[in-house]
Design a protein around this motif. Structure first.
Motif, short mmCIF file in Angstrom:
data_model
loop_
_atom_site.label_atom_id
_atom_site.label_comp_id
_atom_site.label_asym_id
_atom_site.label_seq_id
_atom_site.Cartn_x
_atom_site.Cartn_y
_atom_site.Cartn_z
N HIS A 52 47.03 40.20 41.95
CA HIS A 52 47.09 41.38 42.79
C HIS A 52 46.24 42.58 41.67
O HIS A 52 46.03 42.45 40.60
CB HIS A 52 48.44 42.05 42.58
N ASP A 53 45.61 43.43 42.30
CA ASP A 53 44.76 44.33 41.68
C ASP A 53 45.67 45.48 41.30
O ASP A 53 46.94 45.71 41.61
CB ASP A 53 43.51 44.89 42.46
N PRO A 54 45.08 46.60 40.85
CA PRO A 54 45.97 47.76 40.04
C PRO A 54 46.95 48.49 41.22
O PRO A 54 47.98 49.16 41.02
CB PRO A 54 45.24 48.43 39.31
N GLN A 55 46.18 48.43 42.50
CA GLN A 55 46.93 48.97 43.60
C GLN A 55 47.80 48.08 44.45
O GLN A 55 48.48 48.60 45.06
CB GLN A 55 45.84 49.42 44.84
N GLY A 56 47.99 47.12 43.79
CA GLY A 56 49.09 46.07 44.60
C GLY A 56 48.52 44.96 45.65
O GLY A 56 49.25 44.38 46.16
N ASN A 57 47.30 45.36 45.80
CA ASN A 57 46.69 44.34 46.94
C ASN A 57 46.40 43.11 46.29
O ASN A 57 46.13 42.63 45.22
CB ASN A 57 45.26 44.98 47.17
N LYS A 58 46.63 42.09 47.20
CA LYS A 58 46.57 40.63 46.93
C LYS A 58 44.86 40.30 46.80
O LYS A 58 44.13 40.64 47.63
CB LYS A 58 47.08 39.62 48.04
N ASN B 124 40.65 33.40 48.40
CA ASN B 124 40.15 34.80 48.21
C ASN B 124 40.35 35.79 49.27
O ASN B 124 40.32 35.61 50.19
CB ASN B 124 38.79 34.95 47.62
N PHE B 125 41.01 37.00 48.53
CA PHE B 125 41.31 38.23 49.80
C PHE B 125 40.58 39.37 49.50
O PHE B 125 40.29 40.10 50.37
CB PHE B 125 42.87 38.34 49.78
N ALA B 126 39.85 39.34 48.15
CA ALA B 126 38.98 40.44 47.99
C ALA B 126 38.16 40.02 46.73
O ALA B 126 38.27 39.00 46.05
CB ALA B 126 39.90 41.84 47.23
N PRO B 127 36.97 40.51 46.41
CA PRO B 127 36.07 40.12 45.43
C PRO B 127 36.88 40.49 43.89
O PRO B 127 37.59 41.48 43.82
CB PRO B 127 34.81 40.76 45.39
N LEU B 128 36.44 39.35 43.03
CA LEU B 128 36.79 39.85 41.73
C LEU B 128 35.80 40.58 40.89
O LEU B 128 34.61 40.40 40.98
CB LEU B 128 37.11 38.38 40.82
N ARG B 129 36.28 41.85 40.33
CA ARG B 129 35.48 42.72 39.78
C ARG B 129 35.71 42.81 38.38
O ARG B 129 36.89 42.81 37.88
CB ARG B 129 35.62 44.18 40.43
N PRO B 130 34.53 42.91 37.48
CA PRO B 130 34.73 43.16 36.24
C PRO B 130 35.62 44.50 35.84
O PRO B 130 35.27 45.57 36.55
CB PRO B 130 33.26 43.25 35.64
N ASN B 131 35.86 44.34 34.70
CA ASN B 131 36.66 45.30 34.07
C ASN B 131 37.90 46.35 34.85
O ASN B 131 38.04 47.43 34.84
CB ASN B 131 35.68 46.81 33.81
N VAL B 132 38.71 45.30 35.61
CA VAL B 132 39.72 45.76 36.28
C VAL B 132 40.84 44.89 35.70
O VAL B 132 40.76 43.56 35.32
CB VAL B 132 39.66 45.25 37.76
N LYS B 133 41.95 45.74 35.53
CA LYS B 133 43.14 44.99 35.12
C LYS B 133 44.07 44.50 36.21
O LYS B 133 44.81 45.06 37.06
CB LYS B 133 43.99 45.72 34.18
#
Length: 174
Positions: free
Chosen positions: A129-135, A94-103
């Motif tokens: 990746h998150d919507p901003q392109g972060n892994k 994991n590089f960042a937490p998984l958050r609800p309601n994020v595509k």
């Protein structure tokens, strides 16, 4: 006397043969998101409770256990290959937490296959990746294609036991 056979087909059609798995093949992309209810279902089924999953975390808001990412990655693999084997190996970072309601966007590829002790194995990996392109995470998984060795005939019919039907429990994918 019963003759042992490996499963050649199931409700999803013909099972993928080892010879048809292509190392380096792109498994495509899926968009994935989940909500607080999916986190609660996972916590209930795994008996894994922490206040960060339901109230608040140091990351601002609730987050999900890393295991919530298992079904969408398995589905990414299952869309291309009809394989129902034995779980053999799992790496996850994991590089960042998984958050609800994020595509989130998940991409994957086949990274290896091999034969060991007459059993067929496949390894695939995926990155989210998150919507901003972060892994957000990277995972690598391996499966034995069958418990029975490859010299056992592959002629039987079986049931579909894949992860696709359980994807709704982890939010869903499109």
């Amino acid at each position: 006397m019963t003759t042992r056979q490996r499963v050649a087909r199931d409700a999803g059609g013909e099972r993928t043969r080892y010879e048809d798995i292509v190392v380096g093949e792109d498994l495509g992309t899926i968009d994935w998101q989940f909500d607080d209810a999916a986190i609660a279902r996972l916590c209930d089924s795994d008996d894994d409770f922490h206040e960060w999953y339901s109230v608040e975390s140091p990351y601002g808001g609730t987050i999900a256990p890393a295991l919530i990412s298992y079904p969408p990655v398995r589905m990414l693999f299952s869309r291309r290959y009809n394989v129902r084997g034995l779980f053999y190996g799992f790496e996850h970072e994991n590089f960042a937490p998984l958050r609800p309601n994020v595509k989130y966007t998940i991409t994957g590829r086949i990274c290896d296959k091999w034969i060991k002790r007459k059993r067929e194995f496949v390894q695939y990996e995926a990155t989210c990746h998150d919507p901003q392109g972060n892994k957000v995470f990277h995972t690598r998984r391996a499966h034995a294609l069958d418990f029975l060795t490859r010299d056992v005939p592959k002629e039987a019919s079986g049931i579909d036991s894949g992860a696709g039907g359980r994807l709704a429990d982890a939010g869903g994918a499109s």
